[in-house]
Design a protein around this motif. Structure first.
Motif, PDB file in Angstrom:
ATOM      1  N   SER A   8      71.048  46.838   2.757  1.00  0.00           N
ATOM      2  CA  SER A   8      70.238  47.055   3.960  1.00  0.00           C
ATOM      3  C   SER A   8      69.079  48.020   3.688  1.00  0.00           C
ATOM      4  O   SER A   8      67.942  47.782   4.111  1.00  0.00           O
ATOM      5  CB  SER A   8      71.131  47.594   5.071  1.00  0.00           C
ATOM      6  OG  SER A   8      70.385  47.876   6.215  1.00  0.00           O
ATOM      7  N   GLU A  11      66.431  46.243   1.533  1.00  0.00           N
ATOM      8  CA  GLU A  11      65.700  45.259   2.343  1.00  0.00           C
ATOM      9  C   GLU A  11      64.663  45.947   3.240  1.00  0.00           C
ATOM     10  O   GLU A  11      63.543  45.462   3.401  1.00  0.00           O
ATOM     11  CB  GLU A  11      66.673  44.432   3.185  1.00  0.00           C
ATOM     12  CG  GLU A  11      67.373  43.344   2.380  1.00  0.00           C
ATOM     13  CD  GLU A  11      68.440  42.598   3.173  1.00  0.00           C
ATOM     14  OE1 GLU A  11      68.873  43.103   4.225  1.00  0.00           O
ATOM     15  OE2 GLU A  11      68.834  41.500   2.727  1.00  0.00           O
ATOM     16  N   LYS A  12      65.073  47.089   3.815  1.00  0.00           N
ATOM     17  CA  LYS A  12      64.134  47.848   4.669  1.00  0.00           C
ATOM     18  C   LYS A  12      62.955  48.376   3.855  1.00  0.00           C
ATOM     19  O   LYS A  12      61.805  48.346   4.304  1.00  0.00           O
ATOM     20  CB  LYS A  12      64.869  49.016   5.345  1.00  0.00           C
ATOM     21  CG  LYS A  12      65.719  48.598   6.543  1.00  0.00           C
ATOM     22  CD  LYS A  12      66.505  49.784   7.068  1.00  0.00           C
ATOM     23  CE  LYS A  12      67.541  49.330   8.098  1.00  0.00           C
ATOM     24  NZ  LYS A  12      68.508  50.416   8.392  1.00  0.00           N
ATOM     25  N   LYS A  31      63.652  44.189  -6.020  1.00  0.00           N
ATOM     26  CA  LYS A  31      64.221  42.833  -5.941  1.00  0.00           C
ATOM     27  C   LYS A  31      65.357  42.651  -6.944  1.00  0.00           C
ATOM     28  O   LYS A  31      66.349  41.991  -6.661  1.00  0.00           O
ATOM     29  CB  LYS A  31      63.127  41.788  -6.191  1.00  0.00           C
ATOM     30  CG  LYS A  31      62.187  41.608  -4.997  1.00  0.00           C
ATOM     31  CD  LYS A  31      61.034  40.689  -5.346  1.00  0.00           C
ATOM     32  CE  LYS A  31      60.083  40.534  -4.170  1.00  0.00           C
ATOM     33  NZ  LYS A  31      58.894  39.747  -4.542  1.00  0.00           N
ATOM     34  N   LEU A  34      68.362  44.433  -5.534  1.00  0.00           N
ATOM     35  CA  LEU A  34      68.893  43.654  -4.406  1.00  0.00           C
ATOM     36  C   LEU A  34      69.741  42.484  -4.904  1.00  0.00           C
ATOM     37  O   LEU A  34      70.853  42.257  -4.415  1.00  0.00           O
ATOM     38  CB  LEU A  34      67.725  43.145  -3.550  1.00  0.00           C
ATOM     39  CG  LEU A  34      68.064  42.448  -2.233  1.00  0.00           C
ATOM     40  CD1 LEU A  34      68.784  43.388  -1.289  1.00  0.00           C
ATOM     41  CD2 LEU A  34      66.809  41.919  -1.561  1.00  0.00           C
ATOM     42  N   ARG A  38      73.799  41.930  -4.338  1.00  0.00           N
ATOM     43  CA  ARG A  38      74.288  40.705  -3.684  1.00  0.00           C
ATOM     44  C   ARG A  38      75.300  39.975  -4.550  1.00  0.00           C
ATOM     45  O   ARG A  38      76.255  39.402  -4.045  1.00  0.00           O
ATOM     46  CB  ARG A  38      73.098  39.782  -3.371  1.00  0.00           C
ATOM     47  CG  ARG A  38      72.397  40.174  -2.071  1.00  0.00           C
ATOM     48  CD  ARG A  38      71.218  39.293  -1.802  1.00  0.00           C
ATOM     49  NE  ARG A  38      70.609  39.612  -0.509  1.00  0.00           N
ATOM     50  CZ  ARG A  38      69.389  39.252  -0.163  1.00  0.00           C
ATOM     51  NH1 ARG A  38      68.629  38.573  -0.999  1.00  0.00           N
ATOM     52  NH2 ARG A  38      68.912  39.556   1.023  1.00  0.00           N
ATOM     53  N   SER A 161      67.622  31.195   4.282  1.00  0.00           N
ATOM     54  CA  SER A 161      67.684  32.569   3.754  1.00  0.00           C
ATOM     55  C   SER A 161      69.128  32.984   3.462  1.00  0.00           C
ATOM     56  O   SER A 161      69.380  33.716   2.504  1.00  0.00           O
ATOM     57  CB  SER A 161      67.016  33.557   4.709  1.00  0.00           C
ATOM     58  OG  SER A 161      67.709  33.607   5.933  1.00  0.00           O
ATOM     59  N   SER A 165      70.260  33.951  -0.395  1.00  0.00           N
ATOM     60  CA  SER A 165      70.826  35.255  -0.749  1.00  0.00           C
ATOM     61  C   SER A 165      72.121  35.139  -1.544  1.00  0.00           C
ATOM     62  O   SER A 165      72.567  36.109  -2.133  1.00  0.00           O
ATOM     63  CB  SER A 165      71.048  36.100   0.506  1.00  0.00           C
ATOM     64  OG  SER A 165      71.998  35.504   1.341  1.00  0.00           O
TER      65      SER A 165
END
Length: 365
Positions: A8, A11-12, A31, A34, A38, A161, A165
């Motif tokens: 989170s 992403e923000k 990225k 992230l 994930r 999306s 992910s």
């Protein structure tokens, strides 16, 4: 801080970072982080034997199609209409709570169709049994994304999306990047085309995020940081997807016309059985299946029971599908059809077959 909180936060930060020349390296590293978190989220690092309740179904038939979509878009109605399997359909959400398989018998092929429970937002993080649904979708040859025509393209964007992910890339080709991790020698970077979105420094920063310091990378096309991360992780699945817009009887003819002309889209009405024949044809085209008919010497071809193979199959694949011992005694084959220059043509084991070809196999005495 847990993995979800870390995801989170990243992403923000990506959302509030301006995209320009000065921030592209920072965004590339974010990225990479992230994608790493994930991947950890999808593969829980718990004790051995601690497995959640799954509902994968044994793969059967010539191909597998996964039906995914939000609750109450008509997945169960489509399964019941196209197959002989009954899937409970009702006007309330989450009628289907497990995976229900059905079989479509079409052009001599048995195609397995899986009706999966409805996906909700946050499915990739495990909400609403989303993780199990997505795990089954990864094993399919084709994804049918059921969408509600009355809700426009909002559902399509959200579902895409969610699947992106967790490493499912819809209607995309594998990036043209060669990547090989080595034990020593540092980073060897090459490009066979002009790169406008990446450079050696960014590649190095992304690799360092994964603690990779020795590797060989060749860019064969102008790829983005996201595509490089996909290649490094190596667990991405690229599969075709058909966007099926249901309930077209509830929208205007102009809206139906707009949706029908979008790429990879089919408009249907399950309740009124509208356009389902075209959907079956489009499914067959996306699966790239071949029907090969066999012929015995001196007899007419057997058109009742074709051998179903994938596009690009050779005579050797035909031999293996008839019996595994035939390839070892194979002498030559006679082929009639569009894959030959004249009919019949004498061919070897490496000849590539086309749809609806007829083959006669001659073995050594």
């Amino acid at each position: 801080m847990g993995i979800l909180e870390k995801i989170s936060e990243i992403e923000k930060e990506i959302a509030r970072t301006q995209k320009n020349k000065a921030t592209e390296y920072h965004l590339g590293v974010l990225k990479a982080k992230l994608a790493k978190y994930r991947t950890q989220l999808l593969e829980p690092q718990g004790k051995k034997g601690e497995k959640g309740e799954g509902f994968d179904v044994m793969k059967s038939g010539d191909a597998r199609i996964a039906l995914i979509g939000f609750p109450s878009v008509g997945k169960s109605t489509l399964l019941s209409t196209l197959t002989n399997t009954h899937s409970e359909a009702a006007s309330y959400e989450f009628t289907t709570l497990t995976c229900i398989p059905g079989v479509i018998e079409y052009k001599g092929a048995n195609i397995q169709l899986l009706d999966l429970p409805g996906i909700i937002e946050g499915a990739s993080q495990g909400k609403g049994r989303g993780r199990q649904v997505i795990a089954v979708a990864r094993t399919a040859d084709l994804v049918i994304m059921m969408l509600d025509a009355t809700k426009g393209d909002i559902q399509k964007g959200l579902l895409t999306s969610e699947l992106e992910s967790v490493g499912i890339r819809l209607n995309k080709m594998k990036p043209g990047i060669y990547f090989k991790q080595k034990k020593a020698g540092g980073l060897k970077f090459n490009a066979t085309c002009q790169l406008t979105r990446m450079d050696e420094k960014m590649v190095q920063m992304i690799l360092h995020e994964y603690k990779i310091f020795n590797a060989e990378i060749i860019f064969r096309e102008d790829c983005t940081a996201d595509e490089l991360i996909d290649v490094i992780l190596g667990n991405r699945i690229y599969m075709p997807c058909i966007y099926v817009y249901n309930k077209i009887d509830q929208v205007s003819i102009e809206e139906v016309d707009r949706i029908a002309h979008m790429p990879h889209c089919v408009v249907v009405s399950c309740n009124m059985k509208l356009n389902l024949d075209y959907l079956l044809d489009f499914m067959w085209e996306c699966l790239s299946l071949l029907r090969i008919y066999t012929k015995k010497p001196g007899r007419a071809p057997d058109f009742s029971d074709p051998i179903i193979l994938r596009n690009g199959a050779s005579v050797e694949h035909v031999c293996h599908s008839i019996h595994r011992s035939i390839a070892s005694v194979f002498k030559y084959a006679l082929v009639w059809g569009t894959s030959t220059k004249f009919n019949p043509q004498r061919v070897g084991v490496h000849h590539i077959m086309n749809d609806e070809d007829v083959i006669q196999i001659v073995t050594k005495k």
